[in-house]
Each structure stands twice: as structure tokens, then as C-alpha cells.
Design an enzyme around this catalytic site. Structure first.
Site, PDB file in Angstrom:
ATOM      1  N   ASP A  39       0.678  -1.096  -0.027  1.00  0.00           N
ATOM      2  CA  ASP A  39      -0.006  -0.146  -0.181  1.00  0.00           C
ATOM      3  C   ASP A  39       0.826   1.269   0.054  1.00  0.00           C
ATOM      4  OD1 ASP A  39       0.755  -0.039   2.535  1.00  0.00           O
ATOM      5  OD2 ASP A  39      -1.159   0.036   3.587  1.00  0.00           O
ATOM      6  N   SER A  40       2.344   1.004  -0.021  1.00  0.00           N
ATOM      7  CA  SER A  40       2.945   2.179  -0.137  1.00  0.00           C
ATOM      8  C   SER A  40       2.935   2.797  -1.691  1.00  0.00           C
ATOM      9  CB  SER A  40       4.386   1.650   0.185  1.00  0.00           C
ATOM     10  OG  SER A  40       4.855   0.529  -0.797  1.00  0.00           O
ATOM     11  N   LYS A  58      -1.133  -9.664   2.962  1.00  0.00           N
ATOM     12  CA  LYS A  58      -0.347  -9.098   4.180  1.00  0.00           C
ATOM     13  C   LYS A  58      -1.245  -8.129   4.863  1.00  0.00           C
ATOM     14  CE  LYS A  58       2.942  -5.951   4.017  1.00  0.00           C
ATOM     15  NZ  LYS A  58       2.517  -4.713   4.784  1.00  0.00           N
ATOM     16  N   GLU A 118      -1.520  -5.677   8.394  1.00  0.00           N
ATOM     17  CA  GLU A 118      -0.712  -4.895   9.443  1.00  0.00           C
ATOM     18  C   GLU A 118      -1.404  -5.157  11.203  1.00  0.00           C
ATOM     19  OE1 GLU A 118       0.011  -0.838   9.047  1.00  0.00           O
ATOM     20  OE2 GLU A 118       1.092  -1.229   6.932  1.00  0.00           O
ATOM     21  N   GLU A 137       9.231  -3.937  10.804  1.00  0.00           N
ATOM     22  CA  GLU A 137       9.562  -2.681  10.124  1.00  0.00           C
ATOM     23  C   GLU A 137      10.207  -1.819  11.253  1.00  0.00           C
ATOM     24  OE1 GLU A 137       6.947  -0.997   7.411  1.00  0.00           O
ATOM     25  OE2 GLU A 137       8.089   0.874   7.338  1.00  0.00           O
TER      26      GLU A 137
END
Ligand code: KIV
Length: 287
Positions: free
Chosen positions: A51-52, A120, A122, A189
Site C-alpha cells: 500500500d506504499s 499481508k 498490519e 519494520e
């Protein structure tokens, strides 16, 4: 350029085997077909449609506004170029946080409409029930803890996580909870290197680090960052393997100059026409 057209697609078993052999796993992000082809030909193990893309492709200040439809659009493009790498689709903010059934449905859309191999998401132990439900639906899940950019509002900025003994302990507990819930790997991260190394040692599943030091089972970087294409402030953990901004800019300026000075296009870039047909065409204009 390496060609991997005859190689079989990387599987989750391959990733697990790499951890067992102590062989580092490689991962890069990609957002379109051409980028995916290049990453795939380099025989990178896994491609993440992160989503970056909200920041590096769409120019947003964070990943928070990215939508499911935007993710699906980019996942489909990348899937056409990723025939070797295991392809992961990032679940965007609010596609899985509010409700477990909505999370399962959206994870399913990633596979059915985005053509990715796994997803993925978070979050730590608070996501365990959601991970369990998605895995129970037959979808493989990669976790992501430490600096989780979708929680920017709660974290109060992009900064390293797990830097006190208590915070480090919480991170380890989050990682264990995600492993127990069925994640096949976890992104760490912006986590201190010794904490990431300890988590990696204690997990059976692989960890993939970004700003988490050399003790992780694999590494991930963002496509635009490793190529030096993103012009905003880079986190210190980014390593630029090329600075492509200037060569690309030079090419655009050269094209502009050639065009305005009538050096482009030339005969070699143009189509010719049979002389008789051309004469007939010109005559038809006189009539
Ligand atoms: O969105 C993304 O690119 C990511 C990676 C940095 C892990 O989540």
C-alpha cells in the site's frame, strides 16, 4: 538479464525451507506490469504490491487513504508480470480492521480479483482472530508489526518501534500471537536489530525485515527507494542500489530538445508509402 520463464513459482514451502537452511529470503515491492517483470527476472523470491503505492505512485503523504479498488487495480497489473515470485497483496487501511467477515471477504477479493498468491495485513495480537479467520478461509497471511504505517494516527509519526525492554517484549508477544494464528511469515519494520534477531530466532516462520537489521530471515525494500526514484526524505534503512532519477530526467530533456529542434522523428521512426499510392492520394486532394 536473468530469464526465469522455465522456473516454477516460489511457494510458501520454498520460503519456509529457506528459513530452515538459513538462506535469506528476498522481497521487493512492485506496482505495475513492467516493474513486476524486472523484479521477477531478477529472481527475487517474493513481490509485495504494497500500500506504499499510495506514497510512491500516487504522491499521498501516507498509506491511509489507499482503497481496495486501487490495490486490486495494481495487483492485477503486477500479477501479469510476476510468473516466478510469490505475489503478496497488501490489505489497505480499513479493509480488515472493522469486522472479521469483511476482512475475510476483502482478503478473498485480493485473490479472486487481484490474482495474488497471499495477503499481508498490519497489526499484532489484536489481529490474531482476523488472521485465523482468513487462514481458515484458505488464504495465506503475512503479518506486519513494528512500524505499521496504517496506524500513523496512533503511533504519532514514522519512528522505530520496540526500543524499550517493555515495547520489545510486546513485539515478541505480537509475533508469537501471529505465528500461532497461522501467519506464514511476518514483516518487521523499523525494529532494533537485536530485537528483530531475537524474534527471528524464536519464530518457526520466517521474518522479513525492513529497517530491522541483518538478523531477520529475509529483507524487503520499496521499488522506488532502491532505484533512487522517490524524491521525499528517505528513512535511514533504505539502500539505493541505483540513482535513476537523473538518467530518466536526462532522457526526457533529450527527447524534448530533439522534438523542438526537429531531430525527432527521423525516417527510421516513420512509415513510408508506395510512391504511386502517394501520388494518387495527392491527386485526389487536387480534385
Ligand atoms: O507497503 C509496503 O511497501 C510495505 C513494505 C514496506 C513492507 O508494507
Amino acid at each position: 538479464m536473468t530469464s526465469n520463464t522455465n522456473r516454477k513459482k516460489v511457494s510458501l514451502l520454498d520460503l519456509q525451507a529457506k528459513k530452515q537452511r538459513g538462506e535469506p529470503i528476498t522481497m521487493l515491492t512492485a506496482y505495475d506490469y513492467t516493474g513486476a517483470l524486472l523484479v521477477d527476472r531478477a529472481e527475487i523470491d517474493t513481490i509485495l504490491v504494497g500500500d506504499s503505492l499510495g506514497m510512491v505512485v500516487m504522491g499521498l503523504d501516507s498509506t491511509v487513504p489507499v482503497t481496495m479498488d486501487e490495490m486490486l487495480h495494481h495487483c492485477r497489473a503486477v500479477a501479469r508480470g510476476a510468473t516466478y515470485a510469490h505475489l503478496i497483496g497488501d490489505m489497505p487501511f480499513m479493509s480488515y480492521q472493522a469486522d472479521v467477515s469483511e476482512a475475510v471477504r476483502n482478503a478473498g477479493r485480493m485473490l479472486k480479483e487481484g490474482h495474488v498468491d497471499s495477503i499481508k495485513l498490519e497489526g499484532g495480537r489484536e489481529m490474531a482472530a482476523t488472521v485465523r479467520a482468513i487462514v481458515a478461509a484458505g488464504i495465506a497471511v503475512m503479518g506486519h508489526i513494528g512500524l505499521t504505517p496504517q496506524s500513523l494516527s496512533k503511533l504519532g509519526g514514522f519512528r522505530a518501534q520496540g526500543r524499550t525492554a517493555e515495547a520489545a517484549r510486546r513485539l515478541l508477544d505480537d509475533a508469537l500471537a501471529l505465528e500461532d494464528a497461522g501467519c506464514y511469515a511476518i514483516v518487521l519494520e523499523a525494529v532494533p536489530a537485536p530485537v528483530a534477531a531475537e524474534i527471528s530466532r524464536r519464530l518457526r516462520i520466517p521474518t522479513i525485515g525492513i529497517g530491522a537489521g541483518p538478523g531477520c530471515d529475509g529483507q524487503v525494500l520499496v521499488f522506488h527507494d532502491i532505484l533512487g526514484l522517490y524524491d521525499r526524505l528517505q528513512p535511514r534503512f533504505v539502500k539505493e542500489y541505483a540513482q535513476l532519477q537523473q538518467p530518466i530526467l536526462d532522457a526526457f530533456v533529450a527527447y524534448r530538445e530533439d522534438t523542438v529542434h526537429h531531430r525527432f522523428p527521423t525516417a527510421e521512426h516513420s512509415f513510408s508509402m508506395n510512391a504511386e499510392e502517394l501520388e494518387a492520394f495527392q491527386k485526389s486532394l487536387e480534385e
